[in-house]
Write an enzyme that holds these catalytic residues in place. Structure first.
Site, mmCIF file in Angstrom:
data_model
loop_
_atom_site.group_PDB
_atom_site.id
_atom_site.type_symbol
_atom_site.label_atom_id
_atom_site.label_comp_id
_atom_site.label_asym_id
_atom_site.label_seq_id
_atom_site.Cartn_x
_atom_site.Cartn_y
_atom_site.Cartn_z
ATOM 1 N N TYR A 16 -25.291 42.421 21.876
ATOM 2 C CA TYR A 16 -25.574 42.365 20.435
ATOM 3 C C TYR A 16 -25.515 40.950 19.850
ATOM 4 O O TYR A 16 -25.881 40.753 18.698
ATOM 5 C CB TYR A 16 -24.581 43.245 19.664
ATOM 6 C CG TYR A 16 -24.675 44.706 20.011
ATOM 7 C CD1 TYR A 16 -25.783 45.458 19.629
ATOM 8 C CD2 TYR A 16 -23.663 45.340 20.718
ATOM 9 C CE1 TYR A 16 -25.871 46.814 19.946
ATOM 10 C CE2 TYR A 16 -23.743 46.694 21.036
ATOM 11 C CZ TYR A 16 -24.851 47.414 20.646
ATOM 12 O OH TYR A 16 -24.935 48.752 20.956
ATOM 13 N N HIS A 21 -28.713 42.355 13.439
ATOM 14 C CA HIS A 21 -27.609 43.128 12.871
ATOM 15 C C HIS A 21 -26.291 42.346 12.924
ATOM 16 O O HIS A 21 -25.353 42.674 12.205
ATOM 17 C CB HIS A 21 -27.478 44.441 13.653
ATOM 18 C CG HIS A 21 -27.140 45.644 12.824
ATOM 19 N ND1 HIS A 21 -27.441 45.769 11.483
ATOM 20 C CD2 HIS A 21 -26.544 46.812 13.177
ATOM 21 C CE1 HIS A 21 -27.030 46.952 11.050
ATOM 22 N NE2 HIS A 21 -26.476 47.600 12.057
ATOM 23 N N ASN A 67 -20.661 50.610 12.198
ATOM 24 C CA ASN A 67 -20.584 51.810 11.363
ATOM 25 C C ASN A 67 -19.163 52.240 11.018
ATOM 26 O O ASN A 67 -18.973 53.143 10.215
ATOM 27 C CB ASN A 67 -21.333 52.963 12.033
ATOM 28 C CG ASN A 67 -22.809 52.665 12.179
ATOM 29 O OD1 ASN A 67 -23.326 51.683 11.651
ATOM 30 N ND2 ASN A 67 -23.497 53.500 12.905
ATOM 31 N N ASP A 92 -26.351 42.016 7.190
ATOM 32 C CA ASP A 92 -27.802 41.882 7.243
ATOM 33 C C ASP A 92 -28.438 42.785 6.192
ATOM 34 O O ASP A 92 -27.829 43.766 5.766
ATOM 35 C CB ASP A 92 -28.322 42.251 8.638
ATOM 36 C CG ASP A 92 -27.991 43.691 9.026
ATOM 37 O OD1 ASP A 92 -26.801 44.067 8.954
ATOM 38 O OD2 ASP A 92 -28.912 44.438 9.394
ATOM 39 N N ASN A 113 -24.973 51.374 7.073
ATOM 40 C CA ASN A 113 -23.832 52.197 7.484
ATOM 41 C C ASN A 113 -22.500 51.452 7.478
ATOM 42 O O ASN A 113 -21.460 52.051 7.218
ATOM 43 C CB ASN A 113 -24.096 52.821 8.855
ATOM 44 C CG ASN A 113 -25.185 53.869 8.797
ATOM 45 O OD1 ASN A 113 -25.345 54.555 7.787
ATOM 46 N ND2 ASN A 113 -25.952 53.994 9.860
#
Length: 188
Positions: A16, A21, A67, A92, A113
């Protein structure tokens, strides 16, 4: 003395690191780098404590995944005895063009989220947030792939300058407050 909690939202794990994100992580990493400081892994996240113009500032990268970010935010606000008005959540935003900045003192999660979980954990939507535009260059149904996708070459070229602006925004928030920061940085 007032303390500040600056939270960069993102997902943990090597896959990631360079995704859209994870811009929140990237921004707090830049703030730490410019302060010549580093993160340590502590409860519910990676923490870096710095001084900005003499004010204690705690940088947080939650390790709860995006989340479920609210649990880490709530914990560190309480552990460090930081007032919610001195919290800045960095995330973001697909509704803003790449690199565009929007700072607000409250608002809806807007489908994000991570913000939904923070709002649920804090029991309020009234906390400062810094949204960094990542654009919306995706077709219907491809939003998740887009935000979890890596920066394109053009975005990568522009990121260093945008990260420096973001670092200045964090400094402004700590030194000058929310209203001054909104006036100085929104739309830039």
């Amino acid at each position: 003395m007032k303390k500040f909690l600056i939270v960069g939202l993102g997902n943990i794990g090597a896959k990631y690191v360079e995704t859209r994100h994870n811009i929140g992580f990237k921004i707090v990493d830049q703030v730490a780098k410019n302060a010549e400081a580093s993160f340590t892994t502590e409860k519910l996240g990676d923490i870096c404590k710095i001084k900005i113009k003499g004010k204690t500032t705690v940088l947080l990268k939650p390790n709860t995944y995006m989340n479920l970010s609210g649990k880490a935010v709530r914990y560190w606000l309480q552990a460090e005895n930081i007032d919610i008005t001195n919290l800045l959540v960095i995330t973001d935003d697909i509704n803003l063009p790449f690199g565009t900045i929007r700072v607000k003192g409250k608002g809806s999660p807007g489908g994000h989220n991570g913000l939904k979980d923070i709002e649920a954990q804090l029991q309020t939507n009234t906390y400062p947030r810094f949204r960094f535009g990542v654009g919306a260059e995706f077709s219907t149904g491809r939003q998740v792939d887009y935000v979890l996708g890596e920066w394109n070459a053009e975005e990568n070229d522009a990121l260093p300058e945008r990260l420096e602006v973001a670092d200045k925004l964090v400094t402004s928030f700590v030194n000058g407050g929310l209203s001054n920061t909104m006036n100085s940085f929104n739309g830039k």
